[in-house]
Design a protein around this motif. Structure first.
Motif, short mmCIF file in Angstrom:
data_model
loop_
_atom_site.label_atom_id
_atom_site.label_comp_id
_atom_site.label_asym_id
_atom_site.label_seq_id
_atom_site.Cartn_x
_atom_site.Cartn_y
_atom_site.Cartn_z
N LEU A 4 -20.70 5.32 -8.86
CA LEU A 4 -21.78 5.48 -9.83
C LEU A 4 -21.26 5.28 -11.24
CD1 LEU A 4 -24.78 6.44 -10.43
CD2 LEU A 4 -23.77 8.71 -10.78
N SER A 5 -22.01 4.54 -12.05
CA SER A 5 -21.72 4.42 -13.49
C SER A 5 -22.89 5.00 -14.26
CB SER A 5 -21.52 2.95 -13.88
OG SER A 5 -20.38 2.41 -13.26
N VAL A 6 -22.58 5.81 -15.29
CA VAL A 6 -23.61 6.49 -16.07
C VAL A 6 -23.67 5.89 -17.46
CG1 VAL A 6 -24.38 8.71 -16.99
CG2 VAL A 6 -23.23 8.62 -14.77
N LEU A 7 -24.86 5.45 -17.86
CA LEU A 7 -25.10 4.88 -19.19
C LEU A 7 -26.15 5.70 -19.92
CD1 LEU A 7 -25.11 2.22 -16.94
CD2 LEU A 7 -24.70 1.08 -19.13
N GLY A 8 -26.29 5.46 -21.22
CA GLY A 8 -27.38 6.04 -21.98
C GLY A 8 -27.04 7.29 -22.76
N ILE A 9 -25.81 7.82 -22.61
CA ILE A 9 -25.40 9.00 -23.37
C ILE A 9 -24.23 8.63 -24.27
CG2 ILE A 9 -26.21 10.62 -21.62
CD1 ILE A 9 -23.21 10.92 -20.80
N ARG A 10 -23.84 9.55 -25.14
CA ARG A 10 -22.71 9.29 -26.03
C ARG A 10 -21.38 9.55 -25.35
NH1 ARG A 10 -24.44 11.79 -31.92
NH2 ARG A 10 -26.56 10.94 -32.00
N LEU A 84 -22.24 -5.05 -16.67
CA LEU A 84 -22.61 -6.23 -15.89
C LEU A 84 -21.45 -6.72 -15.02
CD1 LEU A 84 -24.67 -8.25 -18.53
CD2 LEU A 84 -25.56 -7.02 -16.55
N GLY A 85 -20.23 -6.37 -15.41
CA GLY A 85 -19.06 -6.78 -14.63
C GLY A 85 -18.64 -5.76 -13.59
N GLN A 86 -19.43 -4.69 -13.43
CA GLN A 86 -19.08 -3.64 -12.48
C GLN A 86 -20.00 -3.70 -11.26
OE1 GLN A 86 -16.29 -2.00 -13.60
NE2 GLN A 86 -16.59 -3.48 -15.26
N ASP A 87 -19.56 -2.99 -10.20
CA ASP A 87 -20.43 -2.90 -9.03
C ASP A 87 -20.80 -1.44 -8.80
OD1 ASP A 87 -18.08 -1.80 -8.12
OD2 ASP A 87 -17.66 -3.35 -6.64
N GLY A 88 -21.49 -1.17 -7.73
CA GLY A 88 -21.94 0.18 -7.43
C GLY A 88 -23.34 0.45 -7.96
N LEU A 89 -23.65 1.72 -8.06
CA LEU A 89 -24.96 2.18 -8.48
C LEU A 89 -24.90 2.58 -9.96
CD1 LEU A 89 -27.83 3.07 -7.41
CD2 LEU A 89 -26.80 5.31 -6.97
N PHE A 90 -26.03 2.45 -10.66
CA PHE A 90 -26.08 2.78 -12.09
C PHE A 90 -27.16 3.81 -12.34
CE2 PHE A 90 -24.21 -1.33 -11.63
CZ PHE A 90 -23.17 -1.34 -12.55
N LEU A 99 -34.62 -2.34 -23.05
CA LEU A 99 -34.62 -3.79 -23.21
C LEU A 99 -33.31 -4.38 -22.72
CD1 LEU A 99 -35.96 -6.38 -24.38
CD2 LEU A 99 -34.91 -5.79 -26.57
N PHE A 100 -32.20 -3.70 -22.97
CA PHE A 100 -30.89 -4.22 -22.55
C PHE A 100 -30.70 -4.13 -21.03
CE2 PHE A 100 -29.58 -2.31 -26.87
CZ PHE A 100 -30.10 -3.42 -27.54
N ASN A 101 -31.37 -3.17 -20.39
CA ASN A 101 -31.26 -3.03 -18.94
C ASN A 101 -31.89 -4.19 -18.19
OD1 ASN A 101 -31.89 0.35 -19.69
ND2 ASN A 101 -29.91 -0.38 -18.94
N VAL A 102 -32.66 -5.01 -18.92
CA VAL A 102 -33.20 -6.22 -18.30
C VAL A 102 -32.06 -7.09 -17.76
CG1 VAL A 102 -34.47 -8.37 -18.75
CG2 VAL A 102 -35.30 -6.20 -19.70
N LEU A 103 -30.94 -7.10 -18.48
CA LEU A 103 -29.79 -7.90 -18.05
C LEU A 103 -29.29 -7.43 -16.68
CD1 LEU A 103 -27.84 -7.97 -21.44
CD2 LEU A 103 -29.18 -9.84 -20.43
N THR A 366 -26.52 2.68 -0.88
CA THR A 366 -26.27 1.53 0.00
C THR A 366 -26.80 0.25 -0.62
OG1 THR A 366 -28.34 2.01 1.16
CG2 THR A 366 -26.32 2.94 2.08
N ARG A 367 -27.70 0.37 -1.60
CA ARG A 367 -28.22 -0.83 -2.27
C ARG A 367 -27.51 -1.09 -3.59
NH1 ARG A 367 -34.67 0.73 -1.87
NH2 ARG A 367 -34.39 2.33 -0.27
N GLY A 368 -26.55 -0.23 -3.94
CA GLY A 368 -25.94 -0.28 -5.27
C GLY A 368 -24.81 -1.28 -5.38
N THR A 369 -25.05 -2.52 -5.00
CA THR A 369 -24.07 -3.58 -5.16
C THR A 369 -24.73 -4.74 -5.88
OG1 THR A 369 -24.65 -4.49 -2.99
CG2 THR A 369 -22.80 -2.96 -3.08
N THR A 370 -23.95 -5.47 -6.63
CA THR A 370 -24.49 -6.63 -7.32
C THR A 370 -24.81 -7.72 -6.32
OG1 THR A 370 -22.25 -7.46 -7.65
CG2 THR A 370 -23.19 -6.14 -9.42
N SER A 371 -25.74 -8.59 -6.69
CA SER A 371 -26.14 -9.68 -5.80
C SER A 371 -26.04 -10.99 -6.53
CB SER A 371 -27.58 -9.44 -5.32
OG SER A 371 -28.47 -9.40 -6.42
#
Length: 371
Positions: A4-10, A84-90, A99-103, A366-371
């Protein structure tokens, strides 16, 4: 291993508020369950991205050479770009830069978004900021693979944007405070039960002026401690609040030492909560955890959190009358305190909240992989 990677906090450890505290708790909980967890951390300065490990949690540090709201926007953009260069779940905490999460959506990454409160309704924002938050709320609903609401009313609101099946309601959590150090009150000249407390950001939507006026309209033989960063020379609202205060109101500033804040809650007669906008407010949950007798602004957000054992007010006069009654009714105050503790244990313990997050994240892992 689940990742898991956590975004959105400081960043962590927590220094900036509720989301950071939650992230710290969640990350430590998950690593103890065998997860590989990474948190993106904002740093002040220049230089390349670097990594560290804190209590077995991986941290990606992103230096930003500026301060203020724009720094957070730039940090979120760089964090998403790195992710964007990582795998797993976010897991993204907040939608303010969705807006940036569109990427991430375009790349096929699985991103669960905690949608926090209805930011664009807050009175402190001007038209441009409100438009930005409104737009990003819409985008977050669209690009998030799944959404988390921290309150039933927030889930109802989000369900006007997307299917309710796409939303899970998981509230904020807190620590139960069963004892505190009374000596921490001495520098402020306070005695147990001889004061009440307000802990919040001093903004109009949090009813500071109404609460201070209601308390100060007569001599109470009681103290009101108002925590928060006040700058009356630069902020007109702060100046209004402080000018409305009687000599029984104390402004000690913002206090970040946990044991002092815990003592102020634990030994207070009342916790006054004026928030009019938002979902499950961390400060209110923490007041319940400390067994505070809660007097809150009357709205569906506060009523769901604090329950029927709290007292509620609709305006200054209403609050003044409540204070008249409850400052002399020890039996009622003890009943309110007991109700707060029962409400907290039933709904807001970290153990229950973090278990719900783990269950949700595991279902998506189980779905947390890049495609």
């Amino acid at each position: 291993m689940k990742k898991l990677s956590v975004l959105g906090i400081r960043g962590i450890p927590a220094r900036h508020g509720g989301f950071e505290t939650f992230a710290e708790r969640l990350c430590q909980y998950l690593v103890n369950k065998g997860w590989d967890v990474t948190v993106y951390c904002q740093e002040l300065g220049c230089g390349p991205v670097y990594s560290s490990v804190w209590h077995r949690v991986n941290r990606v540090h992103i230096p930003i050479n500026r301060e203020g709201p724009l720094s957070t926007v730039l940090f979120d953009l760089r964090a998403v770009w790195h992710a964007l260069g990582q795998d797993g779940l976010f897991l993204t905490l907040g939608y303010n830069t969705a807006l940036f999460n569109v990427l991430q959506c375009m790349k096929g990454q699985v991103n669960i978004i905690n949608m926090d409160g209805i930011e664009w309704r807050r009175s402190k924002w001007g038209p441009l900021a409100r438009a930005w938050f409104w737009l990003n709320e819409r985008i977050g609903c669209w690009v998030g693979n799944h959404l988390i609401a921290d309150h039933p009313k927030i889930k109802q609101h989000l369900a006007t944007r997307v299917s309710a099946d796409k939303i899970s309601m998981i509230p904020y959590g807190g620590d139960e405070v069963l004892e505190a150090d009374v000596a921490t009150l001495l520098p402020y000249g306070l005695e147990p039960g001889g004061f009440s407390v307000i802990i919040a950001r001093p903004e109009p939507e949090n009813s500071f002026l109404e609460m201070v006026r209601a308390f100060s309209c007569k001599h109470r033989h009681h103290r009101l401690v108002v925590l928060g960063n006040f700058d009356p020379d630069k902020n007109r609202y702060h100046r209004q609040v402080m000018e409305a205060a009687s000599d029984e109101v104390l402004f000690p500033g913002a206090i970040y030492e946990a044991k002092v804040v815990q003592a102020l809650r634990y030994f207070s007669r009342f916790y006054l909560h004026g928030h009019r906008v938002g979902g499950t407010n961390p400060s209110l949950v923490e007041a319940l955890g400390a067994g505070c007798a809660v007097i809150a602004q009357d709205n569906p957000y506060n009523r769901w959190v604090a329950g029927e054992g709290a007292a509620y007010f609709e305006g200054e006069q209403d609050l003044s009358h409540l204070l008249d009654e409850l400052l002399i009714d020890d039996s009622k105050v003890e009943t309110m305190k007991l109700s707060s503790s029962e409400c907290f244990r039933a709904r807001f313990t970290w153990r229950a909240v973090l278990r719900e997050y783990e269950d949700l994240l595991t279902r998506w892992c189980t779905r947390g992989t890049t495609s």
